[in-house]
Design an enzyme around this catalytic site. Structure first.
Site, PDB file in Angstrom:
ATOM      1  N   SER A 198      36.277  41.926  48.147  1.00 58.31           N
ATOM      2  CA  SER A 198      37.113  40.781  47.795  1.00 58.31           C
ATOM      3  C   SER A 198      37.779  40.207  49.047  1.00 58.31           C
ATOM      4  O   SER A 198      37.088  39.862  50.000  1.00 58.31           O
ATOM      5  CB  SER A 198      38.130  41.188  46.726  1.00 58.31           C
ATOM      6  OG  SER A 198      38.771  40.055  46.190  1.00 58.31           O
ATOM      7  N   GLU A 326      31.199  37.586  38.723  1.00 56.31           N
ATOM      8  CA  GLU A 326      32.494  37.763  39.391  1.00 56.31           C
ATOM      9  C   GLU A 326      33.626  37.113  38.589  1.00 56.31           C
ATOM     10  O   GLU A 326      34.750  37.615  38.525  1.00 56.31           O
ATOM     11  CB  GLU A 326      32.451  37.123  40.788  1.00 56.31           C
ATOM     12  CG  GLU A 326      31.371  37.623  41.717  1.00 56.31           C
ATOM     13  CD  GLU A 326      31.816  38.804  42.560  1.00 56.31           C
ATOM     14  OE1 GLU A 326      32.948  39.299  42.356  1.00 56.31           O
ATOM     15  OE2 GLU A 326      31.030  39.235  43.426  1.00 56.31           O
ATOM     16  N   HIS A 439      34.131  41.062  38.922  1.00 59.73           N
ATOM     17  CA  HIS A 439      34.667  41.223  40.267  1.00 59.73           C
ATOM     18  C   HIS A 439      35.457  42.539  40.332  1.00 59.73           C
ATOM     19  O   HIS A 439      36.316  42.794  39.493  1.00 59.73           O
ATOM     20  CB  HIS A 439      35.595  40.041  40.568  1.00 59.73           C
ATOM     21  CG  HIS A 439      36.151  40.028  41.956  1.00 59.73           C
ATOM     22  ND1 HIS A 439      35.394  39.727  43.060  1.00 59.73           N
ATOM     23  CD2 HIS A 439      37.416  40.263  42.415  1.00 59.73           C
ATOM     24  CE1 HIS A 439      36.153  39.759  44.139  1.00 59.73           C
ATOM     25  NE2 HIS A 439      37.379  40.095  43.773  1.00 59.73           N
TER      26      HIS A 439
END
Length: 540
Positions: A198, A326, A439
């Site tokens: 991330s 995601e 995600h």
């Protein structure tokens, strides 16, 4: 355990013996300071190396997280709580043995950068337990770095030495600490892999592009984030945060001095007034990395795509990847919040006035592509998740991959994670029931987390071992599948090229193919952006 001592540049550290996922021993050294506490006049400025300490540092306890809104995933929905300290620039080291005179068996080093939107997170064991990776012969390092305004406030006056990216500069100093000290843990300073997830992944990408990191690492893995993602760029918030915190002064020097003196809680509350505002899938971050005015400590002074296209960056083997959906992350929240986000579907880099006819025209094209003739509806979670996946993550990731494929002198690997199992904790947290990988779900395969449980010899166990092999093979050799003699890795993974965008789908099985299925949607964005001179942000 009392005699488990490692001596680094700053002094001796006491560690402890722990057990990996197979029950085998490894050594851990926690909360090691790599920088001076960035307090007072050091607030917002580049970090200074840690000073020597007296006595033996207790490395059996974790250090403080950096002061921020920390996410608490316990309960029905995630909650944010102010937590931490400014005295937080520490790292954890995990190894199998300590260096002794005559020892030549140095191991590859893996240095991890945590995510959290540049606003939250830490290297805490609750999310990033080393037990999975420590089944392999590596040395693992995890670091804290400054977050939010403390890490990413920027002032475009080089004489004030607070030009932004303090959080990235913390990461650079941690890498320098690794170069000086990791041999004491039997780590090889000439074989360091930097990896992150991330915003940690975007951080890694910025460090790939930075002249400050030359020689500090030798491979890089980027999981679900690049410097070209819209959220990976901060906005210029100096005037607003000065006003919100009561530091509205005549000039930038006086503002800086005021912000360095106020209590940290007051600063973070001022920061969060803006952070809480609702924004669309292509929104710019409120606090995050910036293109700095030229100065000796600058991380980057040009736009990321300019650097990528020039080829003037650190040429090391690169591995980029993403999860299949995601944007599940962005379906979280009330229906009202999601509906407001769906009013603005364009990347901020398109740079159109939201009241203009051109903005409305392009925005309607996006609505038509994803929702057909219907109005954007937050109840259609699958469509919302797909839209956010593409705008928030995939568009930027593919821009970076395609650019590096053209200019990088080393292999560039691309993967797509589609595996779904009981380990996909974040999908469960956000209560998403349709198909897709959220995600953050990849973290649960590489690290031990408090959110997941599994049994030995299960499908989950096998999946963890496959991920660990891919990641550590890359760290060891620069090739995630160096041979076909491993029953967990039964295919060949070609590096991506200009002609063929080879990728590996990491699902129930490993499938190597050309052009990920998501490319069909990304071509829509390529067509939509033709003729638009994109603005990635101000050069500050």
């Amino acid at each position: 355990m009392s005699d488990l001592i490692c001596i680094v540049e700053q002094g001796p550290i006491r560690g402890q013996i722990e057990r990996d996922m197979d029950g085998d021993p490894f050594l851990s050294f926690l909360g090691i300071p790599y920088a001076k506490p960035p307090l007072g006049k050091l607030r917002f400025k580049p970090p200074q190396p840690a000073e020597k300490w007296q006595g033996i540092h207790d490395g059996t306890k974790e250090g403080n997280p950096c002061y921020s809104l920390q996410v608490d995933f316990r309960g029905k929905l995630p909650k944010f709580r102010l937590k931490g300290s400014e005295n937080c620039l520490v790292l954890n080291v995990f190894t199998h043995q300590l260096f002794k005179s005559g020892t030549e068996n140095l191991c590859p080093v893996m240095v991890f950068v945590h995510g959290g939107a540049f606003m939250t997170g830490s290297c805490s064991r609750t999310t990033f337990g080393p037990e999975n990776l420590m089944t392999q012969d590596i040395v693992l390092v995890l670091m804290n770095y400054r977050l939010g305004a403390l890490g990413f406030l920027s002032i475009d006056d080089s004489s004030l030495q607070a030009t932004g990216n303090a959080g990235l500069k913390d990461q650079v100093l941690a890498l320098k600490w690794v170069q000086k000290n990791i041999k004491q843990f039997c780590g090889d300073p000439s074989n360091v892999t930097l990896f992150g997830q991330s915003s940690g992944s975007a951080s890694v990408h910025y460090l790939v592009l930075s002249p400050l990191t030359k020689g500090l690492f030798h491979k890089a893995i980027m999981q679900s984030g690049t410097a070209t993602c819209p959220w990976a760029r901060g906005s210029n918030n100096l005037v607003e945060i000065a006003r919100s915190s009561g530091c509205n002064r005549k000039n930038k020097r006086e503002i800086l001095e005021c912000l360095q003196k106020i209590k940290v809680k007051r600063l973070i509350k001022a920061q969060n007034k803006k952070f809480a505002r609702i924004s669309g899938p292509g929104a710019q971050a409120h606090f995050g990395p910036c293109v700095e005015v030229r100065n000796p400590s600058a991380v980057i002074t040009q736009e990321p795509m300019v650097i990528i296209n020039s080829g003037n960056y650190n040429h090391v083997p690169l591995m980029f990847g993403y999860t299949s959906l995601e944007g599940i992350l962005n379906t979280w929240g009330t229906r009202c919040q999601v509906k407001k986000k769906l009013r603005d579907l364009l990347p901020y880099s398109f740079n159109y006035d939201k009241k203009s006819a051109k903005f409305r025209e392009l925005n309607q094209k996006v609505v038509q592509f994803y929702f057909g003739n219907d109005k954007p509806d937050p109840r259609k979670k699958e469509i919302v998740a797909q839209l956010f996946t593409d705008v928030t993550f995939l568009r930027g990731i593919f821009q970076a991959v395609k650019g590096h494929v053209k200019t990088c002198q080393k292999p560039v690997y691309l993967y797509r994670m589609s595996i779904e199992s009981e380990l996909n904790a974040f999908k469960k947290i956000f209560k998403y029931e349709s198909k897709g990988v959220c995600h953050g779900d990849d973290v649960c395969y590489i690290f031990k987390t408090e959110h997941t449980k599994y049994s030995a010899k299960s499908y989950e166990d096998r999946s963890i071992r496959r991920f660990v092999k891919l990641w550590t093979n890359f760290a060891k050799t620069g090739n995630p599948i160096p041979s076909n003699n491993d029953e967990l890795l039964t295919t060949y993974w070609y590096p991506a090229s200009e002609k063929y965008l080879y990728f590996l789908d990491i699902g129930e099985e490993l499938i190597a193919d050309v052009d990920p299925p998501d490319m069909n949607r990304l071509r829509f964005w390529e067509e939509l952006s033709k003729g638009i001179k994109e603005k990635y942000s101000h050069t500050r």
